[in-house]
Design an enzyme around this catalytic site. Structure first.
Site, PDB file in Angstrom:
ATOM      1  N   ASP A  12      30.384  -0.082 -33.683  1.00 23.92           N
ATOM      2  CA  ASP A  12      30.496  -0.815 -32.430  1.00 23.92           C
ATOM      3  C   ASP A  12      31.887  -1.421 -32.275  1.00 23.92           C
ATOM      4  OD1 ASP A  12      27.726  -0.879 -31.164  1.00 23.92           O
ATOM      5  OD2 ASP A  12      27.271  -1.501 -33.197  1.00 23.92           O
ATOM      6  N   THR A  13      32.391  -1.996 -33.360  1.00 23.20           N
ATOM      7  CA  THR A  13      33.685  -2.663 -33.279  1.00 23.20           C
ATOM      8  C   THR A  13      34.811  -1.667 -33.027  1.00 23.20           C
ATOM      9  OG1 THR A  13      32.869  -4.359 -34.793  1.00 23.20           O
ATOM     10  CG2 THR A  13      35.242  -4.236 -34.466  1.00 23.20           C
TER      11      THR A  13
END
Length: 411
Positions: free
Chosen positions: A180-181
């Site tokens: 996600d990051t």
């Protein structure tokens, strides 16, 4: 440890993104992390959340006063508008906000925005300068576009999970939501590129970021090695295949030292330090290719030396010899580390109830327009009335929307 209190303090430096208006329609991690990064550098971020429940991240992991402390990092510097996107009235309000926005960020499953009448084609047609960031598991096109996709699935499909294990053992998670990051950071890069293009042309555009592609983009030589040689890189534990010596070495007492002795001159210094001048002077080990061919021999030699000393002694000796090395930090190590503190990475912020919380500092560091913690993460719908009033709605209209459950939060 640096202490910061929410905004309205004197001598605040200028912000790189001051004046940039951002709508955040996503939830949990990828979209909100991208918006958080923009907010850290001065963008005005309006986070739209469902009334009543809000972003699920508010309840993830460890809670303090019924709210996740993670929330205080992910949503700092943002304003919260509690708005039901499933209603025509809520959708109309988003369209109105989008007409004045510079950037809209969403990380719903492909098709969700179109189903609400908020597809980027319609929004950009109404505001040609609008930049829309769309983050999804598999992207907006392709045969997998409709599959649900979380970061962990993107990590697996992107090739990362295949590498994160000890040989012969089950692949493991990295331990944080790295997929996600990475997608969020690629999204921020896309926004900054699109802003540069808009500066030149006046035109906005749509940015399509897939979780698996963001991970795959960081897989270095994985694909060309397979293309050229049919090589399938596998799990290698703490080593880095094809680069030697670099590994985690057990020290006396059970701690590990991470040692990167893979530079040619660094390798020679390392071998001299551990009492192996024969290896330092061996012409067959003068370059990386030769060292990779004998990596086990080198790891055994280094491991034999580290096993005789405590990790602190090992690291001190390596520092004196200018050999890159470090220990494996826990969060307790991070919180006590003077370098973290000196770099402003341990920021103590004052919460609304008067308590304090230590949160990560802002990255990257800009010399003229640094990022900052200007405002604590908002309560659900904390800014609803003010935002709607700024849009021109009367107090009566706002009350009616609240009574019908279309907006929520603090009155």
């Amino acid at each position: 440890m640096n202490t910061q209190k929410p905004s309205s303090q004197a001598s605040v430096p200028p912000s790189a993104l001051a004046g940039l208006k951002v709508l955040e329609l996503g939830q949990l991690i990828a979209g909100p992390f991208a918006a958080k990064t923009l907010a850290d550098f001065g963008a005005e971020v309006i986070k739209i959340e469902p009334p009543g429940s809000g972003d699920p991240l508010r309840k993830w992991r460890i809670l303090k006063d019924d709210t996740s402390v993670w929330w205080q990092v992910q949503s700092r510097n943002k304003r919260s508008l509690a708005l039901d996107l499933r209603t025509p009235e809520g959708q109309a309000l988003v369209r109105q906000l989008a007409q004045e926005a510079d950037v809209l960020i969403e990380n719903f499953r492909p098709g969700a925005m179109e189903g609400w009448g908020l597809g980027p084609d319609d929004l950009v047609a109404a505001n040609p300068r609008l930049i829309v960031l769309r983050i999804s598991g598999y992207g907006q096109t392709g045969p997998y576009r409709n599959r649900p996709g979380f970061g962990v699935i993107g990590e697996a499909m992107g090739g990362l999970r295949h590498l994160t294990a000890e040989p012969g053992r089950v692949p493991v998670r990295v331990g944080v939501s790295i997929g996600d990051t990475l997608a969020a950071l690629h999204g921020v890069i896309g926004i900054l590129l699109a802003l540069q293009h808009r500066h030149a042309t006046g035109q906005g555009q749509v940015i399509d970021v897939a979780l698996y592609e963001a991970v795959f983009n960081c897989m270095e030589s994985l694909l060309p090695e397979y293309s050229a040689f049919g090589a399938v890189r596998g799990a290698a534990g703490s080593a880095l295949p094809g680069i030697a010596p670099t590994n985690a070495y057990l020290c006396q007492g059970g701690a590990y030292a991470l040692i990167a002795g893979n530079g040619d001159s660094i390798f020679k210094r390392l071998m001299v330090l551990i009492g192996r001048p024969d290896l330092a002077d061996d012409p067959a080990l003068a370059d990386n290719a030769g060292r990779v061919a004998r990596v086990q021999e080198l790891d055994d030699a280094i491991g034999a030396w580290t096993a005789q000393h405590q990790v602190e002694v090992v690291l001190e000796a390596l520092e004196q010899a200018s050999v890159p090395a470090g220990k494996i930090y826990s969060v307790a190590d991070i919180a006590a580390d003077p370098h973290y503190a000196a770099r402003g990475m341990l920021q103590q912020v004052q919460m609304d109830d008067g308590s304090t919380l230590v949160v990560p500092g802002v990255v990257p560091k800009l010399s003229r327009t640094p990022g900052s913690h200007r405002r604590n993460a908002p309560n659900l719908g904390q800014d609803t009335d003010r935002i709607l009033a700024e849009m021109g709605l009367s107090s009566q209209q706002i009350t009616e929307l609240r009574e019908r459950g279309i907006v929520g939060g603090q009155a």
